[in-house]
Design an enzyme around this catalytic site. Structure first.
Site, PDB file in Angstrom:
ATOM      1  N   ARG A  95      54.700  63.467  50.621  1.00 15.09           N
ATOM      2  CA  ARG A  95      55.451  63.548  49.504  1.00 15.09           C
ATOM      3  C   ARG A  95      55.529  65.230  49.014  1.00 15.09           C
ATOM      4  NH1 ARG A  95      55.571  60.161  43.835  1.00 15.09           N
ATOM      5  NH2 ARG A  95      56.678  58.878  45.407  1.00 15.09           N
ATOM      6  N   GLN A 125      61.704  53.976  48.989  1.00 15.92           N
ATOM      7  CA  GLN A 125      62.436  53.397  47.896  1.00 15.92           C
ATOM      8  C   GLN A 125      63.642  52.686  48.388  1.00 15.92           C
ATOM      9  OE1 GLN A 125      60.814  53.349  44.791  1.00 15.92           O
ATOM     10  NE2 GLN A 125      62.341  51.644  44.514  1.00 15.92           N
ATOM     11  N   ASP A 209      67.651  55.672  37.339  1.00 11.52           N
ATOM     12  CA  ASP A 209      66.429  56.590  37.596  1.00 11.52           C
ATOM     13  C   ASP A 209      66.181  57.418  36.640  1.00 11.52           C
ATOM     14  OD1 ASP A 209      63.946  57.616  38.511  1.00 11.52           O
ATOM     15  OD2 ASP A 209      65.062  58.562  40.217  1.00 11.52           O
ATOM     16  N   CYS A 248      63.611  52.398  40.282  1.00 10.49           N
ATOM     17  CA  CYS A 248      62.340  52.670  40.990  1.00 10.49           C
ATOM     18  C   CYS A 248      61.071  52.884  40.322  1.00 10.49           C
ATOM     19  CB  CYS A 248      62.672  53.885  41.864  1.00 10.49           C
ATOM     20  SG  CYS A 248      63.017  55.493  40.858  1.00 10.49           S
ATOM     21  N   ARG A 276      57.652  47.404  47.569  1.00 16.35           N
ATOM     22  CA  ARG A 276      57.377  48.997  48.039  1.00 16.35           C
ATOM     23  C   ARG A 276      56.350  48.719  49.144  1.00 16.35           C
ATOM     24  NH1 ARG A 276      58.302  53.800  45.924  1.00 16.35           N
ATOM     25  NH2 ARG A 276      57.397  54.338  47.968  1.00 16.35           N
TER      26      ARG A 276
END
Ligand code: CP
Ligand code: NVA
Length: 291
Positions: A95, A125, A209, A248, A276
């Site tokens: 990430r 996602q 989001d 998400c 997920r």
């Protein structure tokens, strides 16, 4: 060796295979006795936990690495970090602040590289999101999603996945917060508008989001002001008739979505969160050559 840095790295068949694998609770132990590096430059609840458990379910050992431990680009170059992790692990997941670092890491090693969120993309996602759509409707045919708010990393990966699977997507964003016209032109079945009500009309899913993504804190005031008319609340949901609500997470309750919508019987956000783990398991199995 198969990387997954963006949904656009996948063919339609590849995406479909991952979603099929994601629906199998037991895939076997393709990671038996092997490690997976999970490198995080930003915080995470869902991605870290779902990836760790998915690695365990595939028979492997996850190693969680915080940004201070490796200093990507400060203590060591992105390439040297990747070369180091490749000595110990069957798969490297990261990430990152800058998507370019993922490209550089992937180019430096033969081990499969997985994007766990970058400034531009969030492919894991999107896999969970499309798995959720499939579970709730039983089919992608006739599925239409409205994405309301900032057309960010989550929105981009969702748009690419929808385009590949023939799911219609209508994005409603303020001026300056949409996908570029070139991106939209390269996708099929994706439209953009500045009107949230127009976007949700006839939609089976309404997705939003946060207005301020990780790394955008300096823009907070401007973003809150521009995106305020794009809150998903009960009034907007009522314009979509029988739509499911998707997010998400994490959510900024009272900003992009109200408590009422998040807690409603049409909210599928916890199903998405669980998915997920299933889609992470499917994605890694596919990257490791399980067919
Ligand atoms: N949706 C998601 O990626 O959540 P985390 O940032 O908590 O991992
Ligand atoms: N767009 C958000 C997603 C978090 C999972 C971010 O990048 O912060």
């Amino acid at each position: 060796m198969t990387n997954l840095l963006s949904i656009s790295d996948l063919s339609r068949d590849g995406l479909t295979e991952i979603l099929t694998l994601s629906q199998r609770s037991y895939i076997g132990r393709p990671l038996d006795g092997q490690g997976v590096a999970l490198l995080f430059q930003k915080p995470s609840a869902r991605t870290r936990n779902s990836m760790e458990m998915a690695v365990v379910q595939l028979g492997g050992h996850p190693v969680y690495i915080q940004k201070e431990e490796v200093g990507l680009g400060t203590r060591e170059t992105a390439e040297d970090v990747a070369r180091t992790l490749a000595c110990y692990h069957a798969l490297i997941a990261a990430r990152v602040m800058k998507h370019d670092d993922l490209d550089r890491m992937a180019a430096a090693t033969d081990k499969p590289m997985l994007n766990m969120l970058s400034d531009t993309d969030h492919p894991l996602q999107a896999l969970a999101d499309l798995l959720t759509v499939k579970q709730l409707l039983g089919t992608f045919q006739g599925a239409r999603i409205a994405y309301i708010g900032d057309a960010n990393n989550v929105c981009r990966s969702l748009a690419q996945a929808c385009s590949m699977l023939g799911v219609e997507l209508r994005i409603a964003s303020p001026e300056g917060y949409g996908l570029t016209p070139q991106e939209v032109a390269s996708l099929s079945g994706v439209e953009q508008t500045h009107d949230p009500v127009e976007a949700v009309a006839g939609a089976r899913f309404v997705y939003t989001d946060v207005w301020v993504s990780m790394g955008q804190d300096e823009e907070t005031a401007a973003r809150r002001q521009a995106l305020a008319p794009f809150q998903v609340n009960a009034e907007l949901m009522s314009r979509a008739a029988e739509a499911w609500f998707l997010h998400c997470l994490p959510a900024r309750r009272g900003e992009e979505v109200t408590d009422e919508v998040l807690a409603s019987s049409r909210s599928a956000v916890w199903r998405q969160a669980e998915n997920r783990m299933h889609s992470a398991r499917g994605a890694m199995a596919w990257m490791l050559g399980v067919g």
